[in-house]
Each structure stands twice: as structure tokens, then as C-alpha cells.
Design a protein around this motif. Sequence first.
Motif, PDB file in Angstrom:
ATOM      1  N   ASN A 155      -5.943   1.269 -12.486  1.00  0.00           N
ATOM      2  CA  ASN A 155      -4.897   0.246 -12.461  1.00  0.00           C
ATOM      3  C   ASN A 155      -4.110   0.204 -11.158  1.00  0.00           C
ATOM      4  O   ASN A 155      -3.076  -0.463 -11.086  1.00  0.00           O
ATOM      5  CB  ASN A 155      -3.929   0.464 -13.634  1.00  0.00           C
ATOM      6  N   LEU A 156      -4.602   0.867 -10.136  1.00  0.00           N
ATOM      7  CA  LEU A 156      -3.884   0.902  -8.863  1.00  0.00           C
ATOM      8  C   LEU A 156      -3.664  -0.505  -8.303  1.00  0.00           C
ATOM      9  O   LEU A 156      -2.635  -0.792  -7.704  1.00  0.00           O
ATOM     10  CB  LEU A 156      -4.661   1.753  -7.853  1.00  0.00           C
ATOM     11  N   TYR A 157      -4.617  -1.394  -8.527  1.00  0.00           N
ATOM     12  CA  TYR A 157      -4.516  -2.771  -8.025  1.00  0.00           C
ATOM     13  C   TYR A 157      -3.324  -3.524  -8.637  1.00  0.00           C
ATOM     14  O   TYR A 157      -2.888  -4.541  -8.088  1.00  0.00           O
ATOM     15  CB  TYR A 157      -5.812  -3.545  -8.286  1.00  0.00           C
ATOM     16  N   LYS A 158      -2.778  -3.048  -9.741  1.00  0.00           N
ATOM     17  CA  LYS A 158      -1.650  -3.708 -10.403  1.00  0.00           C
ATOM     18  C   LYS A 158      -0.301  -3.392  -9.750  1.00  0.00           C
ATOM     19  O   LYS A 158       0.707  -4.004 -10.081  1.00  0.00           O
ATOM     20  CB  LYS A 158      -1.580  -3.303 -11.884  1.00  0.00           C
ATOM     21  N   LEU A 159      -0.288  -2.423  -8.831  1.00  0.00           N
ATOM     22  CA  LEU A 159       0.970  -2.057  -8.178  1.00  0.00           C
ATOM     23  C   LEU A 159       1.473  -3.193  -7.305  1.00  0.00           C
ATOM     24  O   LEU A 159       0.712  -4.051  -6.864  1.00  0.00           O
ATOM     25  CB  LEU A 159       0.779  -0.794  -7.338  1.00  0.00           C
ATOM     26  N   LYS A 160       2.773  -3.163  -7.044  1.00  0.00           N
ATOM     27  CA  LYS A 160       3.416  -4.180  -6.224  1.00  0.00           C
ATOM     28  C   LYS A 160       4.282  -3.503  -5.166  1.00  0.00           C
ATOM     29  O   LYS A 160       4.715  -2.361  -5.341  1.00  0.00           O
ATOM     30  CB  LYS A 160       4.279  -5.091  -7.088  1.00  0.00           C
ATOM     31  N   LEU A 161       4.530  -4.223  -4.087  1.00  0.00           N
ATOM     32  CA  LEU A 161       5.440  -3.710  -3.067  1.00  0.00           C
ATOM     33  C   LEU A 161       6.775  -3.395  -3.731  1.00  0.00           C
ATOM     34  O   LEU A 161       7.254  -4.154  -4.561  1.00  0.00           O
ATOM     35  CB  LEU A 161       5.625  -4.732  -1.947  1.00  0.00           C
ATOM     36  N   GLY A 162       7.363  -2.271  -3.385  1.00  0.00           N
ATOM     37  CA  GLY A 162       8.636  -1.857  -3.967  1.00  0.00           C
ATOM     38  C   GLY A 162       8.494  -0.904  -5.150  1.00  0.00           C
ATOM     39  O   GLY A 162       9.464  -0.239  -5.513  1.00  0.00           O
TER      40      GLY A 162
END
Length: 169
Positions: free
Chosen positions: A101-108
Amino acid sequence: MLLNCLNVLIILVHIFFGIHLKVSIPIINKENVVINETSKFATLEIPAISLTHDLYEIGDERNDLDKRLIFLNSSSTPEEKKGNVIIAGHSGFGDIAYFRNLYKLKLGNKIYLTYQGKKYTYIIVDMYKVVKTGKVSVKRDSNKKTITLITCYGTSEQLIVIGEQKSNT
């Protein structure tokens, strides 16, 4: 055989008596040296994707990409001035796809790394993909302490997540 019997006994005690037994069974490496499974080197936490995973130091046979998330050989430790902690892991659907699920991360978003009793906080400042070649050129501010997470993205790309260290407690 003995370990299988012990596991069955633990399960039966839990089922019939409602008692949860925590038993530490020693792990023995190829040289017949007992390895303490709790001797983790660090713990990675990424709340945004509900990930908590123990890490083992470079050179430890448990620092194995076929079993868990790993520190890459070129990784720094979090206290190193201008250092870059580099952690790699599998994505996809298997049992060891900890970065699925790393692709689900967002800046911040925040990343926490607990190392030698201190909890380091990183804020994600960049995410990008590169062509999968077996080597990754990390784009980061080399004047700051950072963490880099690396995983596959599909079959031909890799996803790189960069976080800058903000604090430690």
C-alpha cells in the motif's frame, strides 16, 4: 515435532481456557547459534497505511528481502548527520508484500522509525517512480536527514518515497 506439539498445546489452552500464552521459542541459525527473535534493530511505522514492521541490522541474516522489509547496504542510521535511511520491501499480493500500500501515501504523511530507544519522525516530501533497472538514483536534499522507501510499482517501475526527518523523541 516437539515445536508442532507445543503449538497445538498453546492453541488448545487458548481455546478451552481463554488464556493467551506468549511463548518465546528460540531460533537457531546455520551455525547453531540461538538468535533472540526480539532483538530487532528498529521498527518502521507508517500510520497512513497501517504498517508496523520490525527491522534487523545490515549483516543480520534476518535482514532478508525474501522475508521482510530490509535496510539496504548503503543505508545510514537516523542519527547520522545528513544521513539517508534506506528501506526496501516487496509490493504486490504475497505474504511478504509489506509495501503493498505504499502507493497510497501522500505528501505530508508521517513515517516513524524507532531506533535505539528514540522515535524519529519523518514527513513525506516527495514520491516518484523510476524505470526498474536494479539500481535506483535517490533524489533527496542531501543537507537533510532523510528516509527513503523503495518498492516495485507494477513490473517495470519502482516507487520511491522520500521523507525528511522532523524530530526525535
